[in-house]
Design a protein around this motif. Structure first.
Motif, PDB file in Angstrom:
ATOM      1  N   UNK A   7      -0.540  23.093   0.724  1.00 46.32           N
ATOM      2  CA  UNK A   7      -1.778  23.867   0.623  1.00 46.32           C
ATOM      3  C   UNK A   7      -1.620  25.192   1.346  1.00 46.32           C
ATOM      4  N   UNK A   8      -1.721  26.265   0.574  1.00 47.46           N
ATOM      5  CA  UNK A   8      -1.566  27.627   1.093  1.00 47.46           C
ATOM      6  C   UNK A   8      -0.363  27.721   2.044  1.00 47.46           C
ATOM      7  N   UNK A   9       0.829  27.318   1.577  1.00 48.16           N
ATOM      8  CA  UNK A   9       2.003  27.262   2.451  1.00 48.16           C
ATOM      9  C   UNK A   9       2.467  28.643   2.898  1.00 48.16           C
ATOM     10  N   UNK A  10       2.981  28.718   4.112  1.00 48.94           N
ATOM     11  CA  UNK A  10       3.419  30.006   4.695  1.00 48.94           C
ATOM     12  C   UNK A  10       4.821  30.351   4.215  1.00 48.94           C
TER      13      UNK A  10
ATOM     14  N   UNK B  69       0.834  -1.197   0.000  1.00 46.81           N
ATOM     15  CA  UNK B  69       0.000   0.000   0.000  1.00 46.81           C
ATOM     16  C   UNK B  69       0.873   1.254   0.000  1.00 46.81           C
ATOM     17  N   UNK B  70       0.541   2.252  -0.847  1.00 45.75           N
ATOM     18  CA  UNK B  70       1.204   3.553  -0.718  1.00 45.75           C
ATOM     19  C   UNK B  70       0.917   4.145   0.659  1.00 45.75           C
ATOM     20  N   UNK B  71       1.809   4.981   1.135  1.00 45.32           N
ATOM     21  CA  UNK B  71       1.640   5.630   2.436  1.00 45.32           C
ATOM     22  C   UNK B  71       1.516   7.133   2.231  1.00 45.32           C
ATOM     23  N   UNK B  72       0.504   7.725   2.841  1.00 44.13           N
ATOM     24  CA  UNK B  72       0.337   9.172   2.814  1.00 44.13           C
ATOM     25  C   UNK B  72       0.537   9.707   4.227  1.00 44.13           C
ATOM     26  N   UNK B  73       1.532  10.574   4.396  1.00 47.86           N
ATOM     27  CA  UNK B  73       1.794  11.207   5.692  1.00 47.86           C
ATOM     28  C   UNK B  73       1.061  12.544   5.715  1.00 47.86           C
ATOM     29  N   UNK B  74       0.279  12.743   6.774  1.00 46.88           N
ATOM     30  CA  UNK B  74      -0.614  13.889   6.861  1.00 46.88           C
ATOM     31  C   UNK B  74      -0.282  14.731   8.085  1.00 46.88           C
ATOM     32  N   UNK B  75       0.155  15.961   7.856  1.00 49.96           N
ATOM     33  CA  UNK B  75       0.452  16.884   8.955  1.00 49.96           C
ATOM     34  C   UNK B  75      -0.843  17.508   9.467  1.00 49.96           C
ATOM     35  N   UNK B  76      -0.786  18.061  10.683  1.00 49.31           N
ATOM     36  CA  UNK B  76      -1.991  18.636  11.307  1.00 49.31           C
ATOM     37  C   UNK B  76      -3.136  17.622  11.293  1.00 49.31           C
ATOM     38  N   UNK B  77      -2.846  16.410  11.751  1.00 51.45           N
ATOM     39  CA  UNK B  77      -3.827  15.320  11.655  1.00 51.45           C
ATOM     40  C   UNK B  77      -5.139  15.667  12.341  1.00 51.45           C
ATOM     41  N   UNK B  78      -5.069  16.380  13.458  1.00 58.69           N
ATOM     42  CA  UNK B  78      -6.291  16.686  14.195  1.00 58.69           C
ATOM     43  C   UNK B  78      -7.262  17.531  13.373  1.00 58.69           C
ATOM     44  N   UNK B  79      -6.758  18.220  12.348  1.00 55.43           N
ATOM     45  CA  UNK B  79      -7.605  19.068  11.510  1.00 55.43           C
ATOM     46  C   UNK B  79      -8.058  18.394  10.225  1.00 55.43           C
ATOM     47  N   UNK B  80      -7.265  17.445   9.720  1.00 53.75           N
ATOM     48  CA  UNK B  80      -7.511  16.951   8.373  1.00 53.75           C
ATOM     49  C   UNK B  80      -7.679  15.441   8.248  1.00 53.75           C
TER      50      UNK B  80
ATOM     51  N   UNK C  93       5.981   3.984  -2.641  1.00 59.75           N
ATOM     52  CA  UNK C  93       5.296   5.225  -2.992  1.00 59.75           C
ATOM     53  C   UNK C  93       4.836   5.960  -1.743  1.00 59.75           C
ATOM     54  N   UNK C  94       5.386   7.158  -1.542  1.00 60.90           N
ATOM     55  CA  UNK C  94       5.071   7.940  -0.346  1.00 60.90           C
ATOM     56  C   UNK C  94       4.656   9.353  -0.732  1.00 60.90           C
ATOM     57  N   UNK C  95       3.663   9.875  -0.018  1.00 62.32           N
ATOM     58  CA  UNK C  95       3.179  11.232  -0.248  1.00 62.32           C
ATOM     59  C   UNK C  95       3.091  11.957   1.088  1.00 62.32           C
ATOM     60  N   UNK C  96       3.091  13.298   1.026  1.00 65.17           N
ATOM     61  CA  UNK C  96       2.936  14.109   2.240  1.00 65.17           C
ATOM     62  C   UNK C  96       2.035  15.295   1.924  1.00 65.17           C
ATOM     63  N   UNK C  97       1.145  15.586   2.860  1.00 63.03           N
ATOM     64  CA  UNK C  97       0.219  16.731   2.737  1.00 63.03           C
ATOM     65  C   UNK C  97       0.413  17.654   3.932  1.00 63.03           C
ATOM     66  N   UNK C  98       0.474  18.957   3.655  1.00 60.36           N
ATOM     67  CA  UNK C  98       0.537  19.936   4.733  1.00 60.36           C
ATOM     68  C   UNK C  98      -0.157  21.226   4.338  1.00 60.36           C
ATOM     69  N   UNK C  99      -0.740  21.900   5.324  1.00 57.25           N
ATOM     70  CA  UNK C  99      -1.468  23.158   5.113  1.00 57.25           C
ATOM     71  C   UNK C  99      -0.862  24.252   5.979  1.00 57.25           C
ATOM     72  N   UNK C 100      -0.712  25.451   5.429  1.00 63.62           N
ATOM     73  CA  UNK C 100      -0.205  26.603   6.168  1.00 63.62           C
ATOM     74  C   UNK C 100       1.240  26.351   6.625  1.00 63.62           C
ATOM     75  N   UNK C 101       1.520  26.332   7.935  1.00 70.21           N
ATOM     76  CA  UNK C 101       2.857  25.938   8.388  1.00 70.21           C
ATOM     77  C   UNK C 101       3.175  24.510   7.929  1.00 70.21           C
ATOM     78  N   UNK C 102       2.147  23.661   7.853  1.00 66.12           N
ATOM     79  CA  UNK C 102       2.353  22.315   7.327  1.00 66.12           C
ATOM     80  C   UNK C 102       2.778  22.345   5.866  1.00 66.12           C
ATOM     81  N   UNK C 103       2.207  23.268   5.095  1.00 61.26           N
ATOM     82  CA  UNK C 103       2.620  23.447   3.698  1.00 61.26           C
ATOM     83  C   UNK C 103       4.051  23.941   3.606  1.00 61.26           C
TER      84      UNK C 103
END
Length: 417
Positions: free
Chosen positions: A189-192, A64-75, A159-169
């Protein structure tokens, strides 16, 4: 079109029946794991989502591909919901089934900023930024501690992916610029990018010029954070602190587009109707579609698979389709076992046994330790009254995993019933 709709309706009960979403009267979308980080000198929790087939013992638990997700509590809930919908529900194969590793925050500003700085985009000092700048340690934690831990548990594909928003971006972009080998796919996503007077942004042109990003993908989503009367053209010449956030992202977009020869597969989208807080949902959806474009079969291809007059070699057709995506992704991506198996079951049900046989053969070749692959082949031989072969494949399936239904079918065949 009618064949396609019947195909979807036929598959839906098969897929939803395996989804492990209700346990002990509660809806469950994942589990909590923990790891002690020597690098960060603290215990860290991670939230893990597994696709339905990973908890279904009929299927091989790997690749399985792995997706690492920052700010997990939000997304976490929104991203895992999208992935489940687009990879499992209603016969969908827009995305591959994948494991999501959500990383909740412990000290967000510390972990998700690459350097120490005290001022915001408008130049005002913020006391909360005093402990900023731990981004490199956080990246090291992901690479040297979290990834090996996850790999030891689930034996994923490369196969690895990473998602981050704001500071995560910002973190996503820092890893891409300074550690591009860690992931295949990056979603910022909308990176700072305004952080530390655009320090990372200013480092990006050299990285784009000097490093190779073959078979790396980046999606950048941009929210509308401008004041009334502004647009993405006018804002470029604005000098107020209020517009620095979007100006820095637009500058990033320009830098990357000016370096097309480095091999990076790049897409960027501006969301005029979404602000910084609302943009993650739609941007994540678009990013997943964009980065996995070409993974799933089109409606026309699905119709061709179920059309006995199409004249295609179904096994070769599917193998070549996923080979093309593998070439694009830079890693071997196998046709999803549950999807191929369910398609074969459908073809068997509509009296196309030879096409079903081709798909079951493909699964046996790709997943030689799978109960389901051999069991379905046993069903094929039973359907054409080849008792000897049916016994052979049911026996192979049961050697991998015991199953009462298969055991009963085998017993009846051996008894001559």
């Amino acid at each position: 079109m009618k064949k396609f709709l019947f195909f979807i309706l036929f598959l839906s009960p098969l897929v939803t029946a395996t989804a492990q979403t209700v346990k002990n009267g509660s809806l469950v979308i994942g589990k909590v794991d923990s790891i002690h980080s020597k690098i960060l000198n603290e215990n860290r929790k991670v939230w893990i989502y597994l696709p339905a087939s990973a908890s279904d013992t009929k299927y091989q638990k790997q690749h399985y591909p792995i997706l690492y997700l920052l700010d997990a509590e939000s997304h976490f809930s929104s991203v895992t919901g999208m992935i489940q919908q687009l990879s499992e529900i209603n016969g969908n194969s827009v995305l591959p089934e994948m494991i999501v590793v959500g990383i909740p925050n412990k000290n967000r500003t510390r972990d998700l900023t690459p350097t120490n700085a005290l001022t915001g985009p408008e130049g005002k000092k913020y006391p909360m930024f005093e402990k900023s700048g731990g981004g490199e340690k956080f990246a090291a934690f992901i690479e040297k501690e979290l990834m090996p831990h996850i790999d030891s548990l689930y034996a994923p594909s490369p196969q690895r992916a990473i998602i981050g928003h704001s500071f995560g971006g910002l973190t996503v972009m820092n890893i891409l610029v300074h550690h591009p080998e860690l992931f295949n796919q990056y979603i910022a996503i909308d990176p700072s990018m305004w952080w530390h007077s655009r320090k990372l942004l200013n480092e990006t042109p050299a990285a784009m010029a000097n490093k190779k990003f073959e078979r790396k993908s980046l999606f950048v989503g941009i929210a509308n954070t401008m004041t009334t009367g502004m647009d993405t053209t006018k804002v470029i010449s604005d000098t107020s602190g209020d517009s620095e956030h979007i100006r820095a992202i637009l500058a990033l977009d320009k830098v990357i587009k000016n370096r097309p020869a480095n091999g990076l597969q790049y897409a960027c989208k501006y969301y005029n109707d979404d602000n910084h807080g609302s943009v993650p949902l739609i941007a994540e959806y678009d990013a997943l579609h964009t980065l996995y474009q070409g993974f799933g079969l089109s409606q026309g291809e699905i119709n061709a698979l179920s059309d006995p007059n199409s004249g295609i070699n179904i096994e070769q057709f599917i193998a070549e389709h996923y080979q093309r995506f593998s070439n694009k992704a830079g890693v071997t991506v196998l046709p999803p076992e549950p999807y191929i198996n369910n398609t074969g079951i459908y073809l068997l049900a509509v009296n196309q046994p030879e096409r079903a046989h081709a798909l079951f053969s493909l699964n046996i070749r790709n997943y030689p330790k799978s109960f389901s692959a051999y069991n379905s082949m046993g069903n094929y031989y039973a359907s054409i009254s080849d008792q000897k072969k049916a016994i052979e494949y049911y026996s192979k399936a049961l050697a991998i995993q015991d199953n009462p239904e298969t055991r009963t079918k085998l017993k009846k065949l051996r008894a001559g019933n």
